[in-house]
Design an enzyme around this catalytic site. Structure first.
Site, short mmCIF file in Angstrom:
data_model
loop_
_atom_site.label_atom_id
_atom_site.label_comp_id
_atom_site.label_asym_id
_atom_site.label_seq_id
_atom_site.Cartn_x
_atom_site.Cartn_y
_atom_site.Cartn_z
N PHE A 109 3.42 5.04 4.54
CA PHE A 109 2.14 4.36 4.79
C PHE A 109 2.12 2.93 4.27
O PHE A 109 1.29 2.12 4.70
CB PHE A 109 0.99 5.18 4.19
N LYS A 110 3.02 2.60 3.37
CA LYS A 110 3.04 1.23 2.85
C LYS A 110 3.32 0.21 3.95
O LYS A 110 2.96 -0.96 3.83
CB LYS A 110 4.09 1.11 1.74
N ASP A 111 3.95 0.66 5.04
CA ASP A 111 4.22 -0.25 6.16
C ASP A 111 2.93 -0.77 6.79
O ASP A 111 2.92 -1.85 7.39
CB ASP A 111 5.04 0.45 7.25
N LEU A 114 2.29 -3.68 4.40
CA LEU A 114 3.41 -4.56 4.06
C LEU A 114 4.15 -5.12 5.26
O LEU A 114 5.12 -5.86 5.10
CB LEU A 114 4.37 -3.84 3.12
N THR A 144 6.71 1.62 -1.76
CA THR A 144 6.33 0.21 -1.73
C THR A 144 7.57 -0.69 -1.73
O THR A 144 7.63 -1.69 -1.00
CB THR A 144 5.43 -0.15 -2.93
#
Length: 492
Positions: A109-111, A114, A144
């Site tokens: 989900f960090k994509d 980011l 992350t």
């Protein structure tokens, strides 16, 4: 719209200034001066795609960016690097809805944030006429790091340095980071846990002598963690997108209230949901799901935050955290933005390792509900979902699903609920496979991945397949007290 510190200094920054700085000079976190209410706009947003919705929401917060600048950042982020046009699709599994946030380049989900944050930062640097190289300093509990490395790689004028706990991430997460290519990317393992890495990075931001030394070399520190407001704001988008998707699919009526269940570690993901609710999104409960490190469960049920405990290494390593940085932003809202109260709580945490919020603050926690799942429950949940629905979930998503089942049992609330699915099961293939086939006898990671694919009739993501042939580039490991030495090795 401007940005101010949770800890009370009087400086008011533009969004681009706040994105560049990352963390406030007084150690606080930047928060918006106000939250736009867009409840009345929901009907206009139903048919917007992810990029169009991103523009609508980010334009409310990043007011010193032109629409054209935002459109450029968005188009560079949400493109073919995601394996679905929908960017964040919802899967209906039985009576439940899983918001799949792992279709980006690093399968987590960090994509979602980011992929756009590097472009927001680069544009911010241009807008400020900054004549310094920016050093992105990031601690990661697994996801992350890779997402930030991928997002910032090869950007001129920016270097990114990532610290991760050498023995506190999955084998695939570790391999993703250690094989990272890019002329400006640097990765270091540390002998310690994520809290050690995060505390070390925060201490570096607050180290005036070292920051002065960096300035003398024409460097400026910033962050890609969710302590950076430029990382946090894009996470609001998928809450609105998922809600509107359910409306479009006739699963709910516009203005119906729904729940979200969020596997939670550093508190950024669930905080974005709280911000979405503050902006008018019809949310009933934000269900905070913890693993064996259930410090947030204790906080929401007692009002006491006590980090004086041993960190447990679990099968959901991205949540193996005892210091949830973004909780500070929630505390700021709970005490009605009284920075004197906030500073007292932070002081108690730093000196005693524990604080307790007041009764009035506890009364402001009604938007939240907390549950947790232990490792055996996680294993059983993955097996149950797979056997009952032929649907594969990772360990973090299993924490959320198990917490939701407990919530339903305890509250009898049958509101439609979205479970936030934060990572591809292939990032944690060994533990996922163990859950659905405890008798397998394979040691090699990639053999495990192939067996999981065969057993589940799902395709191995290309980003995972590529890892098998990737060269390990980053091999250095540092003691948690020596992070500055690693930075100096890169910069000086």
């Amino acid at each position: 719209m401007f940005y101010l510190s949770t800890r009370g200094n009087n400086k008011k920054l533009t969004s681009s200034q706040a994105i560049i700085k990352g963390i406030c000079e007084d150690g606080g976190l930047y928060v918006p001066s106000e939250f736009p209410n867009i409840l009345d706009n929901l009907s206009e947003l139903i048919n917007l795609n992810y990029s169009q919705l991103s523009l609508f929401i980010l334009d409310k917060f990043l007011v010193d960016f032109s629409k054209e600048e935002l459109e450029t950042c968005i188009s560079n982020a949400y493109d073919s690097k995601f394996d679905t046009i929908d960017i964040s699709p919802i899967s209906k599994v039985g009576d439940n809805f899983f918001l799949e946030l792992y279709h980006g380049p690093t399968l987590a989900f960090k994509d979602m944030a980011l992929t756009i944050m590097p472009h927001l930062l680069k544009k911010s640097i241009e807008k400020s006429n900054l004549n310094k190289d920016v050093i992105i300093l990031t601690a990661t509990s697994g996801d992350t790091g890779k997402a930030a490395l991928e997002g910032f790689k090869d950007l001129d004028g920016i270097k990114i340095i990532v610290f991760f706990p050498e023995d506190g991430v999955s084998d695939i997460q570790k391999l993703q980071m250690k094989t990272q290519e890019g002329k400006n990317t640097y990765v270091f393992g540390i002998n310690g846990n994520f809290d050690d890495a995060q505390t070390g990075v925060k201490n570096i931001f607050n180290n005036k002598d070292f920051n002065d030394e960096l300035k003398n070399h024409n460097y400026l520190l910033s962050s890609a963690n969710s302590i950076n407001i430029g990382r946090l704001l894009p996470q609001i988008i998928y809450y609105f997108h998922s809600y509107l998707s359910l409306v479009k699919k006739n699963e709910i009526n516009l203005y119906d209230k729904i729940n979200f269940v969020i596997p939670t570690g550093n508190f950024g993901n669930i905080l974005a949901g709280f911000y979405a609710k503050t902006m008018g999104l019809p949310i009933n409960k934000l269900i905070c799901a913890s693993n064996d490190n259930n410090i947030l469960y204790d906080f929401f049920t007692t009002g006491v935050y006590d980090k004086n405990r041993n960190l447990k290494l679990t099968t959901s390593p991205s949540m193996d955290i005892l210091i949830s940085s973004n909780l500070e932003r929630l505390l700021f809202e709970l005490c009605n933005r009284d920075f004197n109260i906030l500073n007292t709580l932070i002081h108690d945490l730093n000196t005693k390792g524990v604080y307790e919020i007041s009764d009035s603050m506890k009364n402001n926690l009604s938007d939240f509900y907390a549950e947790y799942a232990n490792s055996k429950e996680v294993e059983a949940t993955i097996k149950k979902v797979f056997e009952n629905h032929n649907y594969l979930i990772d360990t973090h998503t299993a924490v959320a699903y198990c917490a939701y089942e407990k919530y339903k049992k305890n509250t009898l609330d049958n509101s439609k609920t979205v479970i936030i699915s934060t990572a591809s099961p292939y990032k944690f293939s060994k533990d996922v496979l163990k859950s659905i086939d405890c008798d397998f006898d394979i040691c090699d990671d990639f053999e495990i991945i192939n067996y999981l694919s065969k057993l589940s009739h799902t395709q191995v993501p290309k980003a995972i397949e590529k890892l098998k042939f990737s060269k390990v580039i980053h091999k250095d490991i540092y003691e948690k007290e020596n992070l500055i030495d690693a930075i100096k090795k890169v910069l000086f």
